[in-house]
Design a protein around this motif. Structure first.
Motif, PDB file in Angstrom:
ATOM      1  N   VAL A  98       0.843  -1.202   0.000  1.00 16.65           N
ATOM      2  CA  VAL A  98       0.000   0.000   0.000  1.00 16.65           C
ATOM      3  C   VAL A  98       0.874   1.246   0.000  1.00 16.65           C
ATOM      4  N   ARG A  99       1.909   1.251   0.818  1.00 15.25           N
ATOM      5  CA  ARG A  99       2.837   2.389   0.839  1.00 15.25           C
ATOM      6  C   ARG A  99       3.411   2.652  -0.545  1.00 15.25           C
ATOM      7  N   ASP A 100       3.940   1.600  -1.177  1.00 13.61           N
ATOM      8  CA  ASP A 100       4.576   1.758  -2.485  1.00 13.61           C
ATOM      9  C   ASP A 100       3.566   2.163  -3.547  1.00 13.61           C
ATOM     10  N   ALA A 101       2.353   1.607  -3.472  1.00 15.68           N
ATOM     11  CA  ALA A 101       1.336   1.906  -4.484  1.00 15.68           C
ATOM     12  C   ALA A 101       0.877   3.356  -4.395  1.00 15.68           C
ATOM     13  N   ILE A 102       0.683   3.865  -3.191  1.00 22.56           N
ATOM     14  CA  ILE A 102       0.259   5.261  -3.045  1.00 22.56           C
ATOM     15  C   ILE A 102       1.343   6.189  -3.578  1.00 22.56           C
ATOM     16  N   ILE A 103       2.604   5.881  -3.283  1.00 25.99           N
ATOM     17  CA  ILE A 103       3.706   6.700  -3.795  1.00 25.99           C
ATOM     18  C   ILE A 103       3.725   6.674  -5.318  1.00 25.99           C
ATOM     19  N   GLU A 104       3.588   5.494  -5.905  1.00 21.59           N
ATOM     20  CA  GLU A 104       3.629   5.368  -7.360  1.00 21.59           C
ATOM     21  C   GLU A 104       2.398   5.979  -8.010  1.00 21.59           C
ATOM     22  N   HIS A 105       1.273   5.915  -7.313  1.00 26.00           N
ATOM     23  CA  HIS A 105       0.019   6.444  -7.853  1.00 26.00           C
ATOM     24  C   HIS A 105       0.097   7.955  -8.026  1.00 26.00           C
ATOM     25  N   GLY A 106       0.797   8.632  -7.110  1.00 36.39           N
ATOM     26  CA  GLY A 106       0.920  10.081  -7.222  1.00 36.39           C
ATOM     27  C   GLY A 106       1.312  10.714  -5.913  1.00 36.39           C
ATOM     28  N   THR A 107       2.201  11.695  -5.964  1.00 37.43           N
ATOM     29  CA  THR A 107       2.717  12.313  -4.745  1.00 37.43           C
ATOM     30  C   THR A 107       2.119  13.687  -4.492  1.00 37.43           C
TER      31      THR A 107
END
Length: 227
Positions: A98-107
């Motif tokens: 979840v951490r990595d996906a939120i970062i990749e999804h957009g900052t």
């Protein structure tokens, strides 16, 4: 459930269904639990294996892809998952994904808030307290009772009830600091940790009691520790 009652759509994204021999039973139980809770359910075409002897890098990559797909499809305002500090190895893998996906999804500031829970360890840095009474507790236990196979192994209803009562005593001081007055009119509390992605930094949410009608407050100026 409080957000559901306030008009939010709650979507349960199933990351795993346990060991292969459990998939059919656990899927049926999960469908019934979501029906009772009034949640929507999204089941992956192929559940990710996070139990037993698995390659954790592969499992985390598969989970990250699953969560990224869910983020793109659902465009949620809030993502709720285990936190990285949960001692269960599978829960930790989901948290890291979840951490990595939120970062990749957009900052940007539009990134969804991340609300974390912990089952097998203490919750670090809690920021959200959800107060509820006997009626809500019964609703929770009714939904949980759908997981008959899991409860036959370990009756988690005892845990849910006991922790909710314990948190009613501890939550005020954990949220607002030791010495804070403890409300005497609260029966049960659930605790979560909220973080918001700001640039490349995760900022803790502002500590407080959940307002289901307006759940997203400006984050605090305190950086979260995610390990």
């Amino acid at each position: 459930m409080a957000l559901r009652d306030a008009g939010f759509t709650i979507v349960n994204v199933a990351c795993s269904l346990g060991r292969p021999g459990q998939h059919a039973r656990r899927e049926a139980e999960l469908q019934e639990a979501c029906r009772r809770a009034g949640f929507e359910l999204r089941l992956p075409e192929e559940p990710v294996s996070i139990s037993g002897d698995v390659d954790e890098q592969t499992a985390q990559a598969e989970l990250t892809a699953l969560v990224l797909e869910a983020l793109a499809r659902e465009e949620p305002r809030i993502v709720v998952s285990p936190g990285p500090a949960d001692r269960h190895h599978g829960h930790r893998l989901v948290a890291l994904a979840v951490r990595d996906a939120i970062i990749e999804h957009g900052t940007s500031d539009a990134a969804p808030r991340w609300w974390m829970w912990s089952l097998w360890g203490s919750l670090p840095q809690p920021t959200i307290g959800t107060r509820f009474g006997a009626g809500r507790l019964e609703e929770i236990l009714t939904a949980l009772a759908a997981h008959r196979g899991e409860l036959a192994r370990n009756d988690y209803r005892r845990f849910v009830r006991a922790r909710a009562e314990m948190n009613a005593s501890l939550a005020a001081e954990l949220l607002f600091g030791f010495g804070a007055p403890v409300p005497t009119d609260i029966s049960y509390v659930e605790l979560l940790t909220e973080v918001a992605l700001r640039g490349s930094r995760w900022m803790l949410g502002t500590p407080g009691w959940l307002d289901p009608e307006d759940p997203l407050q400006e984050p605090s100026g305190v950086e979260a520790v995610l390990d």
